[in-house]
Design a protein around this motif. Structure first.
Motif, PDB file in Angstrom:
ATOM      1  N   TYR A 140       0.831  -1.199   0.000  1.00  0.00           N
ATOM      2  CA  TYR A 140       0.000   0.000   0.000  1.00  0.00           C
ATOM      3  C   TYR A 140       0.871   1.257   0.000  1.00  0.00           C
ATOM      4  CZ  TYR A 140       0.732   0.309   5.070  1.00  0.00           C
ATOM      5  OH  TYR A 140       1.289   0.397   6.321  1.00  0.00           O
TER       6      TYR A 140
ATOM      7  N   TYR B 291       0.660   4.296  -2.732  1.00  0.00           N
ATOM      8  CA  TYR B 291       0.607   5.719  -2.410  1.00  0.00           C
ATOM      9  C   TYR B 291       1.677   6.473  -3.187  1.00  0.00           C
ATOM     10  CZ  TYR B 291      -2.614   5.458   1.579  1.00  0.00           C
ATOM     11  OH  TYR B 291      -3.707   5.302   2.378  1.00  0.00           O
TER      12      TYR B 291
ATOM     13  N   GLY C 293      -5.915   9.459   6.747  1.00  0.00           N
ATOM     14  CA  GLY C 293      -6.001   8.008   6.873  1.00  0.00           C
ATOM     15  C   GLY C 293      -5.740   7.541   8.288  1.00  0.00           C
ATOM     16  N   ARG C 294      -4.753   8.169   8.925  1.00  0.00           N
ATOM     17  CA  ARG C 294      -4.436   7.789  10.312  1.00  0.00           C
ATOM     18  C   ARG C 294      -5.566   8.178  11.254  1.00  0.00           C
ATOM     19  NH1 ARG C 294      -2.409   3.893  12.949  1.00  0.00           N
ATOM     20  NH2 ARG C 294      -1.872   4.509  15.032  1.00  0.00           N
TER      21      ARG C 294
ATOM     22  N   GLY D 180      -8.740   8.599  10.456  1.00  0.00           N
ATOM     23  CA  GLY D 180      -9.864   7.714  10.161  1.00  0.00           C
ATOM     24  C   GLY D 180      -9.689   6.355  10.794  1.00  0.00           C
ATOM     25  N   TYR D 181      -8.476   5.828  10.749  1.00  0.00           N
ATOM     26  CA  TYR D 181      -8.202   4.538  11.382  1.00  0.00           C
ATOM     27  C   TYR D 181      -8.435   4.629  12.892  1.00  0.00           C
ATOM     28  CZ  TYR D 181      -5.729   0.485  13.138  1.00  0.00           C
ATOM     29  OH  TYR D 181      -5.412  -0.662  13.803  1.00  0.00           O
ATOM     30  N   MET D 182      -7.943   5.708  13.498  1.00  0.00           N
ATOM     31  CA  MET D 182      -8.097   5.851  14.952  1.00  0.00           C
ATOM     32  C   MET D 182      -9.570   6.000  15.340  1.00  0.00           C
ATOM     33  SD  MET D 182      -4.723   8.202  15.767  1.00  0.00           S
ATOM     34  CE  MET D 182      -5.654   9.338  16.658  1.00  0.00           C
TER      35      MET D 182
ATOM     36  N   PHE E 269     -12.387   5.077  13.545  1.00  0.00           N
ATOM     37  CA  PHE E 269     -13.295   4.012  13.149  1.00  0.00           C
ATOM     38  C   PHE E 269     -12.881   2.621  13.603  1.00  0.00           C
ATOM     39  CE2 PHE E 269     -14.062   7.272   9.820  1.00  0.00           C
ATOM     40  CZ  PHE E 269     -15.345   7.600  10.232  1.00  0.00           C
ATOM     41  N   TYR E 270     -11.578   2.369  13.754  1.00  0.00           N
ATOM     42  CA  TYR E 270     -11.141   1.012  14.072  1.00  0.00           C
ATOM     43  C   TYR E 270     -10.603   0.879  15.484  1.00  0.00           C
ATOM     44  CZ  TYR E 270     -11.678   0.224   9.127  1.00  0.00           C
ATOM     45  OH  TYR E 270     -12.201   0.135   7.873  1.00  0.00           O
ATOM     46  N   ASN E 271     -10.234   1.949  16.128  1.00  0.00           N
ATOM     47  CA  ASN E 271      -9.748   1.875  17.510  1.00  0.00           C
ATOM     48  C   ASN E 271     -10.768   2.418  18.492  1.00  0.00           C
ATOM     49  OD1 ASN E 271      -7.330   0.603  17.164  1.00  0.00           O
ATOM     50  ND2 ASN E 271      -6.096   2.453  17.140  1.00  0.00           N
TER      51      ASN E 271
END
Length: 77
Positions: A19, A23, A65-66, A68-70, A72-74
């Protein structure tokens, strides 16, 4: 689903993921496209403005992206 290694190659302790390569290819492609369009359509942009635009877009992609990850996923932690 296919099961493949997410690491494209390793240079000692440094691992380069697929990935990350995508990018890099996307940002280089966007820079080349913006440069071509500037020359082809005779726009009033210079190389520094194109480079700044791509830099800030890359920064937004990475930070967004970071975040969003934090968010939605954490969210469980």
């Amino acid at each position: 689903f296919p099961n493949f290694d997410p690491v494209a190659f390793s240079l000692g302790p440094i691992q380069v993921h697929w990935y990350g390569l995508m990018y890099l290819i996307g940002f280089i492609g966007a820079w080349l496209l913006a440069y071509w369009r500037t020359k082809h359509y005779k726009l009033d942009w210079n190389i520094d403005q194109i480079s700044d635009l791509i830099f800030y877009a890359a920064l937004g992609v990475i930070l967004g992206g970071r975040l969003g990850y934090m968010f939605f996923y954490n969210a469980q932690e």
